[in-house]
Design a protein around this motif. Structure first.
Motif, PDB file in Angstrom:
ATOM      1  N   ILE A 148      -5.031   6.057  -1.741  1.00  0.00           N
ATOM      2  CA  ILE A 148      -4.046   4.995  -1.523  1.00  0.00           C
ATOM      3  C   ILE A 148      -4.029   4.087  -2.744  1.00  0.00           C
ATOM      4  CG2 ILE A 148      -3.500   2.946  -0.125  1.00  0.00           C
ATOM      5  CD1 ILE A 148      -4.795   4.348   2.251  1.00  0.00           C
ATOM      6  N   VAL A 149      -2.813   3.671  -3.137  1.00  0.00           N
ATOM      7  CA  VAL A 149      -2.662   2.628  -4.155  1.00  0.00           C
ATOM      8  C   VAL A 149      -2.438   1.336  -3.381  1.00  0.00           C
ATOM      9  CG1 VAL A 149      -1.251   1.738  -6.038  1.00  0.00           C
ATOM     10  CG2 VAL A 149      -1.680   4.207  -5.866  1.00  0.00           C
ATOM     11  N   TYR A 150      -3.278   0.344  -3.633  1.00  0.00           N
ATOM     12  CA  TYR A 150      -3.252  -0.898  -2.854  1.00  0.00           C
ATOM     13  C   TYR A 150      -3.099  -2.086  -3.794  1.00  0.00           C
ATOM     14  CZ  TYR A 150      -5.028  -4.707   0.068  1.00  0.00           C
ATOM     15  OH  TYR A 150      -5.178  -5.888   0.760  1.00  0.00           O
ATOM     16  N   CYS A 151      -2.134  -2.950  -3.489  1.00  0.00           N
ATOM     17  CA  CYS A 151      -1.919  -4.175  -4.259  1.00  0.00           C
ATOM     18  C   CYS A 151      -1.861  -5.345  -3.265  1.00  0.00           C
ATOM     19  CB  CYS A 151      -0.591  -4.136  -5.013  1.00  0.00           C
ATOM     20  SG  CYS A 151      -0.418  -2.751  -6.131  1.00  0.00           S
ATOM     21  N   ASP A 152      -2.443  -6.486  -3.627  1.00  0.00           N
ATOM     22  CA  ASP A 152      -2.320  -7.663  -2.771  1.00  0.00           C
ATOM     23  C   ASP A 152      -2.245  -8.919  -3.620  1.00  0.00           C
ATOM     24  OD1 ASP A 152      -4.913  -8.759  -3.367  1.00  0.00           O
ATOM     25  OD2 ASP A 152      -5.826  -7.444  -1.879  1.00  0.00           O
ATOM     26  N   VAL A 182       5.780   1.249  -7.415  1.00  0.00           N
ATOM     27  CA  VAL A 182       4.412   1.665  -7.074  1.00  0.00           C
ATOM     28  C   VAL A 182       4.422   3.077  -6.478  1.00  0.00           C
ATOM     29  CG1 VAL A 182       2.393   1.143  -5.648  1.00  0.00           C
ATOM     30  CG2 VAL A 182       3.575  -0.689  -6.851  1.00  0.00           C
ATOM     31  N   THR A 183       5.473   3.404  -5.714  1.00  0.00           N
ATOM     32  CA  THR A 183       5.573   4.759  -5.158  1.00  0.00           C
ATOM     33  C   THR A 183       5.687   5.784  -6.283  1.00  0.00           C
ATOM     34  OG1 THR A 183       6.612   3.942  -3.139  1.00  0.00           O
ATOM     35  CG2 THR A 183       6.914   6.279  -3.644  1.00  0.00           C
ATOM     36  N   THR A 184       6.531   5.512  -7.281  1.00  0.00           N
ATOM     37  CA  THR A 184       6.661   6.411  -8.432  1.00  0.00           C
ATOM     38  C   THR A 184       5.329   6.522  -9.173  1.00  0.00           C
ATOM     39  OG1 THR A 184       8.992   5.832  -8.675  1.00  0.00           O
ATOM     40  CG2 THR A 184       7.913   6.810 -10.589  1.00  0.00           C
ATOM     41  N   PHE A 185       4.673   5.389  -9.386  1.00  0.00           N
ATOM     42  CA  PHE A 185       3.353   5.395 -10.026  1.00  0.00           C
ATOM     43  C   PHE A 185       2.372   6.238  -9.214  1.00  0.00           C
ATOM     44  CE2 PHE A 185      -0.940   3.655 -10.129  1.00  0.00           C
ATOM     45  CZ  PHE A 185      -1.261   3.855 -11.465  1.00  0.00           C
ATOM     46  N   ALA A 186       2.370   6.071  -7.887  1.00  0.00           N
ATOM     47  CA  ALA A 186       1.444   6.800  -7.012  1.00  0.00           C
ATOM     48  C   ALA A 186       1.700   8.300  -7.079  1.00  0.00           C
ATOM     49  CB  ALA A 186       1.561   6.303  -5.581  1.00  0.00           C
ATOM     50  N   ALA A 233       0.858  -1.191   0.000  1.00  0.00           N
ATOM     51  CA  ALA A 233       0.000   0.000   0.000  1.00  0.00           C
ATOM     52  C   ALA A 233       0.890   1.235   0.000  1.00  0.00           C
ATOM     53  CB  ALA A 233      -0.922  -0.002   1.215  1.00  0.00           C
ATOM     54  N   VAL A 234       0.585   2.174  -0.883  1.00  0.00           N
ATOM     55  CA  VAL A 234       1.364   3.410  -1.020  1.00  0.00           C
ATOM     56  C   VAL A 234       0.379   4.579  -1.023  1.00  0.00           C
ATOM     57  CG1 VAL A 234       2.937   4.690  -2.524  1.00  0.00           C
ATOM     58  CG2 VAL A 234       3.133   2.216  -2.361  1.00  0.00           C
ATOM     59  N   PRO A 235       0.688   5.645  -0.265  1.00  0.00           N
ATOM     60  CA  PRO A 235      -0.231   6.797  -0.233  1.00  0.00           C
ATOM     61  C   PRO A 235      -0.161   7.618  -1.516  1.00  0.00           C
ATOM     62  CG  PRO A 235       1.727   7.280   1.063  1.00  0.00           C
ATOM     63  CD  PRO A 235       1.850   5.840   0.617  1.00  0.00           C
ATOM     64  N   LEU A 236      -1.308   8.187  -1.903  1.00  0.00           N
ATOM     65  CA  LEU A 236      -1.372   9.191  -2.970  1.00  0.00           C
ATOM     66  C   LEU A 236      -1.296  10.547  -2.270  1.00  0.00           C
ATOM     67  CD1 LEU A 236      -4.298   7.832  -5.175  1.00  0.00           C
ATOM     68  CD2 LEU A 236      -1.907   7.969  -5.838  1.00  0.00           C
ATOM     69  N   LEU A 237      -0.181  11.245  -2.435  1.00  0.00           N
ATOM     70  CA  LEU A 237       0.033  12.526  -1.766  1.00  0.00           C
ATOM     71  C   LEU A 237       0.086  13.653  -2.787  1.00  0.00           C
ATOM     72  CD1 LEU A 237       2.836  11.457   0.739  1.00  0.00           C
ATOM     73  CD2 LEU A 237       0.437  11.857   1.276  1.00  0.00           C
ATOM     74  N   VAL A 238      -0.653  14.712  -2.508  1.00  0.00           N
ATOM     75  CA  VAL A 238      -0.616  15.918  -3.332  1.00  0.00           C
ATOM     76  C   VAL A 238      -0.287  17.074  -2.410  1.00  0.00           C
ATOM     77  CG1 VAL A 238      -1.928  17.470  -4.821  1.00  0.00           C
ATOM     78  CG2 VAL A 238      -2.303  15.015  -4.964  1.00  0.00           C
ATOM     79  N   ARG A 239       0.859  17.689  -2.656  1.00  0.00           N
ATOM     80  CA  ARG A 239       1.335  18.791  -1.814  1.00  0.00           C
ATOM     81  C   ARG A 239       1.306  18.423  -0.337  1.00  0.00           C
ATOM     82  NH1 ARG A 239      -1.235  20.978  -6.100  1.00  0.00           N
ATOM     83  NH2 ARG A 239      -3.289  21.187  -5.199  1.00  0.00           N
TER      84      ARG A 239
END
Length: 196
Positions: A19-23, A39-43, A7-13
């Motif tokens: 959240i981007v979630y893969c399992d 996934v972090t770069t994608f997010a 799981a990686v957060p979607l952060l804007v400013r």
């Protein structure tokens, strides 16, 4: 049961927007540092794209609202029977309605022209009135008799006001030519007939 989760957060400013979630339910330890970085770069890119899409939609909504308000204002502006003009500091017409073009016998929109081009005077009462209002910085009414090419002498009631931002003048013009002609005819008739 879940065997691998990423799981990686979607952060804007710096603000969490999702959240981007893969399992994976089959393989354990499927996600490592490489997948986390990918996934972090994608997010990060996804968060920016989502934010841009939201901003674009908000801008589109604002533009639609402003366009609707402008269209409504244009309809109101065109329905006003008095002539309405705005002039910049140099005397160039920045806005005019159809009634103004009729009053000044202009073949098309007067925008971009100079008001005194539509009146035979150099200098004259119109120029003097505009100079006076600019100097006084307050609205003033004027009854002026002006010679307008193609119409002759016209009697106009013009209320001149400095624009709120100080960049020019607003003029609201009532054409009293017909009324003045009737008054003059009535005055002529009453000279020869009893008042009753």
């Amino acid at each position: 049961a879940m065997r691998s989760v990423l799981a990686v957060p979607l952060l804007v400013r710096g603000e969490l927007t999702g959240i981007v979630y893969c399992d994976n339910r089959v393989l354990a330890g499927l996600f490592a540092q490489r997948e986390l970085e990918l996934v972090t770069t994608f997010a990060e890119h996804a968060a920016v794209a989502i934010d841009n899409a939201r901003l674009f939609q908000a801008l589109r909504d604002q533009l639609a609202e402003v366009t609707a308000l402008r269209d409504e204002l244009d309809r109101i502006f065109e329905s006003i029977t008095a002539g309405v003009l705005t002039l910049d500091r140099s005397g160039t017409i920045t806005l005019c309605n159809r009634a103004a073009t009729t009053i000044f016998n202009a073949p098309d929109a007067m925008t971009g022209g100079v008001l005194t081009d539509y009146v035979n005077e150099m200098p004259g009462p119109l120029q003097s009135a505009m100079t006076y209002v600019r100097a006084s910085s307050r609205p003033m009414p004027f009854d002026l008799a002006l010679f307008i090419p193609g119409r002759g002498e016209c009697h106009l009631n013009i209320v001149m006001s400095p624009l709120a931002d100080g960049t020019g003048l607003a003029l609201v013009i009532d054409d009293l030519t017909v009324e003045k002609a009737r008054e003059q005819q009535f005055a002529e008739v009453t000279r020869y007939l009893p008042t009753a």
